[in-house]
Design a protein around this motif. Structure first.
Motif, PDB file in Angstrom:
ATOM      1  N   LEU A  78       0.812  -1.218   0.000  1.00 16.32           N
ATOM      2  CA  LEU A  78       0.000   0.000   0.000  1.00 16.32           C
ATOM      3  C   LEU A  78       0.842   1.263   0.000  1.00 16.32           C
ATOM      4  O   LEU A  78       0.346   2.326  -0.395  1.00 16.32           O
ATOM      5  N   GLY A  79       2.080   1.206   0.441  1.00 16.46           N
ATOM      6  CA  GLY A  79       2.928   2.394   0.468  1.00 16.46           C
ATOM      7  C   GLY A  79       3.627   2.671  -0.845  1.00 16.46           C
ATOM      8  O   GLY A  79       4.380   3.641  -0.951  1.00 16.46           O
TER       9      GLY A  79
ATOM     10  N   GLU B 182      -4.723   3.670   0.577  1.00 17.45           N
ATOM     11  CA  GLU B 182      -3.975   3.289   1.779  1.00 17.45           C
ATOM     12  C   GLU B 182      -4.650   3.848   3.032  1.00 17.45           C
ATOM     13  O   GLU B 182      -4.807   3.138   4.032  1.00 17.45           O
ATOM     14  N   ALA B 183      -5.051   5.137   2.947  1.00 13.55           N
ATOM     15  CA  ALA B 183      -5.702   5.738   4.113  1.00 13.55           C
ATOM     16  C   ALA B 183      -7.026   5.048   4.425  1.00 13.55           C
ATOM     17  O   ALA B 183      -7.369   4.812   5.595  1.00 13.55           O
TER      18      ALA B 183
ATOM     19  N   ILE C  97      -7.923   1.881   3.686  1.00 14.63           N
ATOM     20  CA  ILE C  97      -7.701   0.541   4.230  1.00 14.63           C
ATOM     21  C   ILE C  97      -7.179   0.619   5.662  1.00 14.63           C
ATOM     22  O   ILE C  97      -7.635  -0.111   6.547  1.00 14.63           O
ATOM     23  N   HIS C  98      -6.226   1.532   5.886  1.00 12.73           N
ATOM     24  CA  HIS C  98      -5.726   1.694   7.246  1.00 12.73           C
ATOM     25  C   HIS C  98      -6.824   2.179   8.182  1.00 12.73           C
ATOM     26  O   HIS C  98      -6.886   1.773   9.350  1.00 12.73           O
ATOM     27  N   GLY C  99      -7.687   3.069   7.660  1.00 10.86           N
ATOM     28  CA  GLY C  99      -8.802   3.526   8.478  1.00 10.86           C
ATOM     29  C   GLY C  99      -9.743   2.391   8.835  1.00 10.86           C
ATOM     30  O   GLY C  99     -10.200   2.283   9.984  1.00 10.86           O
ATOM     31  N   HIS C 100     -10.028   1.544   7.850  1.00 11.77           N
ATOM     32  CA  HIS C 100     -10.883   0.394   8.140  1.00 11.77           C
ATOM     33  C   HIS C 100     -10.224  -0.557   9.128  1.00 11.77           C
ATOM     34  O   HIS C 100     -10.895  -1.112  10.018  1.00 11.77           O
ATOM     35  N   GLN C 101      -8.906  -0.736   8.966  1.00 13.84           N
ATOM     36  CA  GLN C 101      -8.210  -1.591   9.921  1.00 13.84           C
ATOM     37  C   GLN C 101      -8.259  -1.004  11.326  1.00 13.84           C
ATOM     38  O   GLN C 101      -8.424  -1.729  12.322  1.00 13.84           O
ATOM     39  N   ALA C 102      -8.103   0.341  11.398  1.00 14.39           N
ATOM     40  CA  ALA C 102      -8.178   0.988  12.709  1.00 14.39           C
ATOM     41  C   ALA C 102      -9.571   0.858  13.306  1.00 14.39           C
ATOM     42  O   ALA C 102      -9.735   0.639  14.513  1.00 14.39           O
TER      43      ALA C 102
END
Length: 451
Positions: free
Chosen positions: A200-201, A228-229, A231-236
């Protein structure tokens, strides 16, 4: 792609070079032939003029012999015939030795102007002595075509050399152009492949190439960053939800375990505790669903009377406030309507009033008021509770941002999403004398006013 661009540009260059070089070469060749014939014809006229003095005017043959000598020095063969077709004078290399020369002279003596033939690498030129209709003789000159052929060959060689140089330059330019276009696309393709594999990066570093490709790379990087933001938000969110659900579920399991081994006297108390944990879990799930709906909603603005909505919500929450002795007051004069999604203001005020009533101690006060500011309708929900620390206000609009919140920690996140989705703003301030004030700036309705 590089090969296709190179082949296409080379094919276009070859066609253009051929379309320009071949007609140019043919034109130059034709001009050289005409110039060669004109020069040969002019040299023949010079000899015919001096031969006319000898044959017609009976002058000495010195001038004619001089012209014949000059023609021989120039590499030409010439012969002079009288009116009967007899050879009068000639250079040492007689033009009469050429088979066509005698026929050309005879045709000239008949009063016609024949087309000079080219035979055995020589160009023949004929000129009557005197007038065309009644010539007193004829002059035939044979000139070697070797210099003409040499010049024509040199001309075609230069044209071919220029054409080859042009094609080579086109090949070099097309290769560089193809690489200039293809290199950023290759980089972008590699970045997209890595992004698709889960890196993702990954970003596309494109510093050259056409502006369209650079804009495409910038758009790709923006898309990758947002992905990326997201997916990371969903993971958070999943991590937060897992963490928040773990506590009530563990408490509920503990209550049920105790209930299974409890005495009849303690069963009602344990059952009440389990029901309380179930209610807490239900509120948490409802809050998460409300946040999800708020984030996915795209509001369609309609005119909303904030005063009417505030009075309605105060009336709905009044029994809860009265039970705890809290004063719930609304001061919202009739003003210009706000532009909000249908039902959004009701949900916002419900969450704010629920938070305020939970935070305010018994006998406290919660006030709703509205004023008109530049381009917006400002609604304030103020309480005289304990308020919030600056650190808590900084993360108040995040899911579960305030770990010390009494409720689910989702109310202000829902309010923030609903207000910003409608184009408004929300801020938290200290209430004078203590407490928390939520300031909502709602966009005004600029459409046709409804009756």
């Amino acid at each position: 792609m590089t090969r296709r661009i190179v082949v296409a540009l080379l094919a276009l260059t070859v066609v253009l070079v051929a379309a320009a070089a071949v007609p140019l070469g043919l034109s130059i060749t034709q001009r050289e032939h005409l110039a060669f014939r004109d020069k040969a014809q002019a040299a023949t006229r010079v000899i015919a003029a001096s031969a006319e003095e000898y044959l017609s005017d009976r002058a000495p043959a010195d001038a004619m012999n001089t012209d014949l000598s000059n023609a021989e020095k120039a590499g030409d063969c010439a012969a002079v015939y009288d009116a009967n077709g007899r050879l009068v004078a000639a250079t040492q290399c007689q033009a009469a030795q050429v088979p066509e020369a005698h026929e050309l002279a005879a045709e000239t003596l008949t009063g016609r102007e024949p087309e000079p033939p080219e035979t055995d690498g020589r160009l023949l030129a004929a000129e009557p002595v005197g007038t065309f209709r009644q010539p007193d003789g004829a002059v035939v000159l044979a000139r070697s075509a070797t210099p003409l052929d040499t010049r024509i060959a040199a001309t075609w060689a230069w044209i071919g050399l220029v054409a080859v140089a042009g094609i080579a330059a086109s090949a070099l330019v097309s290769v560089r152009l193809a690489r200039w276009v293809n290199r950023p696309l290759t980089t972008l393709d590699a970045a997209a492949h890595k992004l698709g594999e889960g890196q993702l990066g990954e970003r596309a570093t494109v510093s050259g190439g056409p502006p369209e490709v650079r804009r495409l790379a910038a758009t790709f990087n923006t898309m990758a960053a947002r992905t990326e933001a997201l997916i990371h938000g969903h993971q958070a969110v999943i991590a937060d939800v897992s963490h928040q659900l773990r506590t009530p579920l563990a408490a509920l399991r503990l209550r049920l375990d105790l209930l299974a081994t409890a005495t009849p006297e303690s069963e009602p108390e344990l059952l009440a505790s389990a029901q309380e944990e179930l209610a807490r879990l239900s509120r948490l799930v409802d809050g998460l669903l409300a946040v999800a709906r708020a984030e996915q909603a795209v509001p369609k603005p309609v005119p909303v009377r904030a005063g009417e909505v505030a009075a309605d919500r105060v009336a709905a929450w009044e029994p809860v406030a009265r039970e705890r002795g809290i004063h719930l007051v609304s001061h919202c004069p009739d003003a210009h309507p706000a532009a909000l999604g249908k039902g959004d203001l009701e949900q916002v005020l419900d969450n704010l009033l629920a938070n305020a009533l939970e935070a305010v101690p018994d006998g406290g006060t919660v006030t709703i008021d509205s004023t008109s500011v530049s381009g917006a309708l400002r609604v304030r929900v103020a309480d005289d509770g304990p308020g919030m620390t600056p650190e808590a206000r900084a993360v108040a609009f995040h899911r579960f941002g305030n770990p010390k919140a009494r409720g689910s920690g989702l109310g202000l996140a829902i309010v923030h999403r609903l207000i910003t989705a409608n184009g408004g703003t929300i801020a938290l301030e200290d209430t004078p004398g203590g407490g928390l004030t939520v300031v909502l700036d709602l966009p005004r309705w600029h459409g046709r006013r409804t009756p």
